[in-house]
Scaffold this motif. Structure first.
Motif, PDB file in Angstrom:
ATOM      1  N   GLY A 107       0.824  -1.200   0.000  1.00  0.00           N
ATOM      2  CA  GLY A 107       0.000   0.000   0.000  1.00  0.00           C
ATOM      3  C   GLY A 107       0.857   1.248   0.000  1.00  0.00           C
ATOM      4  N   SER A 108       0.302   2.329  -0.540  1.00  0.00           N
ATOM      5  CA  SER A 108       0.997   3.617  -0.499  1.00  0.00           C
ATOM      6  C   SER A 108      -0.040   4.730  -0.373  1.00  0.00           C
ATOM      7  N   ILE A 109       0.413   5.846   0.169  1.00  0.00           N
ATOM      8  CA  ILE A 109      -0.441   7.030   0.279  1.00  0.00           C
ATOM      9  C   ILE A 109       0.258   8.167  -0.452  1.00  0.00           C
ATOM     10  N   ILE A 110      -0.475   8.803  -1.334  1.00  0.00           N
ATOM     11  CA  ILE A 110       0.045   9.933  -2.098  1.00  0.00           C
ATOM     12  C   ILE A 110      -0.793  11.155  -1.754  1.00  0.00           C
ATOM     13  N   GLU A 111      -0.128  12.253  -1.461  1.00  0.00           N
ATOM     14  CA  GLU A 111      -0.838  13.498  -1.157  1.00  0.00           C
ATOM     15  C   GLU A 111      -0.609  14.484  -2.285  1.00  0.00           C
ATOM     16  N   GLN A 112      -1.702  15.172  -2.668  1.00  0.00           N
ATOM     17  CA  GLN A 112      -1.627  16.168  -3.722  1.00  0.00           C
ATOM     18  C   GLN A 112      -2.398  17.405  -3.281  1.00  0.00           C
ATOM     19  N   ALA A 113      -2.262  18.456  -4.062  1.00  0.00           N
ATOM     20  CA  ALA A 113      -2.998  19.684  -3.768  1.00  0.00           C
ATOM     21  C   ALA A 113      -4.496  19.390  -3.797  1.00  0.00           C
ATOM     22  N   PRO A 114      -5.272  20.110  -2.982  1.00  0.00           N
ATOM     23  CA  PRO A 114      -6.711  19.813  -2.898  1.00  0.00           C
ATOM     24  C   PRO A 114      -7.474  20.134  -4.178  1.00  0.00           C
ATOM     25  N   THR A 115      -8.414  19.253  -4.511  1.00  0.00           N
ATOM     26  CA  THR A 115      -9.321  19.459  -5.631  1.00  0.00           C
ATOM     27  C   THR A 115     -10.447  20.399  -5.208  1.00  0.00           C
ATOM     28  N   PHE A 116     -10.893  20.252  -3.947  1.00  0.00           N
ATOM     29  CA  PHE A 116     -12.042  21.009  -3.448  1.00  0.00           C
ATOM     30  C   PHE A 116     -11.602  22.132  -2.522  1.00  0.00           C
ATOM     31  N   LYS A 117     -12.196  23.307  -2.728  1.00  0.00           N
ATOM     32  CA  LYS A 117     -11.913  24.449  -1.852  1.00  0.00           C
ATOM     33  C   LYS A 117     -12.804  24.413  -0.606  1.00  0.00           C
ATOM     34  N   ASN A 118     -13.970  23.793  -0.738  1.00  0.00           N
ATOM     35  CA  ASN A 118     -14.935  23.760   0.365  1.00  0.00           C
ATOM     36  C   ASN A 118     -15.195  22.326   0.813  1.00  0.00           C
ATOM     37  N   ALA A 119     -15.452  22.186   2.100  1.00  0.00           N
ATOM     38  CA  ALA A 119     -15.862  20.891   2.636  1.00  0.00           C
ATOM     39  C   ALA A 119     -17.251  20.559   2.090  1.00  0.00           C
ATOM     40  N   SER A 120     -17.676  19.316   2.271  1.00  0.00           N
ATOM     41  CA  SER A 120     -19.001  18.914   1.787  1.00  0.00           C
ATOM     42  C   SER A 120     -20.078  19.734   2.507  1.00  0.00           C
ATOM     43  N   PRO A 121     -21.235  19.937   1.866  1.00  0.00           N
ATOM     44  CA  PRO A 121     -22.313  20.710   2.515  1.00  0.00           C
ATOM     45  C   PRO A 121     -22.694  20.166   3.884  1.00  0.00           C
ATOM     46  N   VAL A 122     -22.729  18.845   4.035  1.00  0.00           N
ATOM     47  CA  VAL A 122     -23.068  18.250   5.332  1.00  0.00           C
ATOM     48  C   VAL A 122     -21.964  18.563   6.346  1.00  0.00           C
TER      49      VAL A 122
END
Length: 132
Positions: A107-122
């Protein structure tokens, strides 16, 4: 083995909810042509100001939704890693976190710049109500 890395990924999911940065989570990239195409993981606000997780299983011909606690939902996601999904994508307002399993079962974890500026509405509603 990928399990310890997937456990770290699950911690990141929990942190994103606790920190109010959760946008969405999906399982993707199946091994071969499978009936199950995607699994979507969404927050659901309950009437008693708690939250649950909605898991939507998207098959070729139908969608099946089920509601779970956070821990149950993460356990269920884990049962679908390599059976048939190779990738889990966590989108937060801080970063996109991708969990992958390779052919050697690592397994591996890759971090990238965020796609979303806002959290989910909920998620935003949960922050507003002081649930997280």
């Amino acid at each position: 083995m990928y399990e310890p890395i997937f456990a770290l990924f699950c911690e990141r999911v929990k942190e994103s909810i606790q920190n109010g940065t959760f946008a969405k989570l999906t399982l993707a990239k199946t091994m071969g042509d499978t009936e199950l195409k995607n699994v979507y993981f969404r927050l659901v606000l309950n009437e008693d100001n708690t939250f649950s997780i909605s898991l939507t299983f998207r098959y070729k011909t139908e969608e099946v939704e089920s509601i779970h606690t956070l821990d149950e939902a993460l356990l269920i996601l884990g049962t679908h890693i390599k059976k048939p999904f190779l990738t889990a994508l966590l989108f937060t307002t801080n970063d996109d976190v991708t969990f992958k399993v390779n052919k050697k079962n690592a397994g591996s974890i890759i971090e990238q710049a965020p796609t979303f500026k806002n959290a989910s509405p909920v998620m935003l509603e949960m922050i507003e109500k002081g649930i997280v």
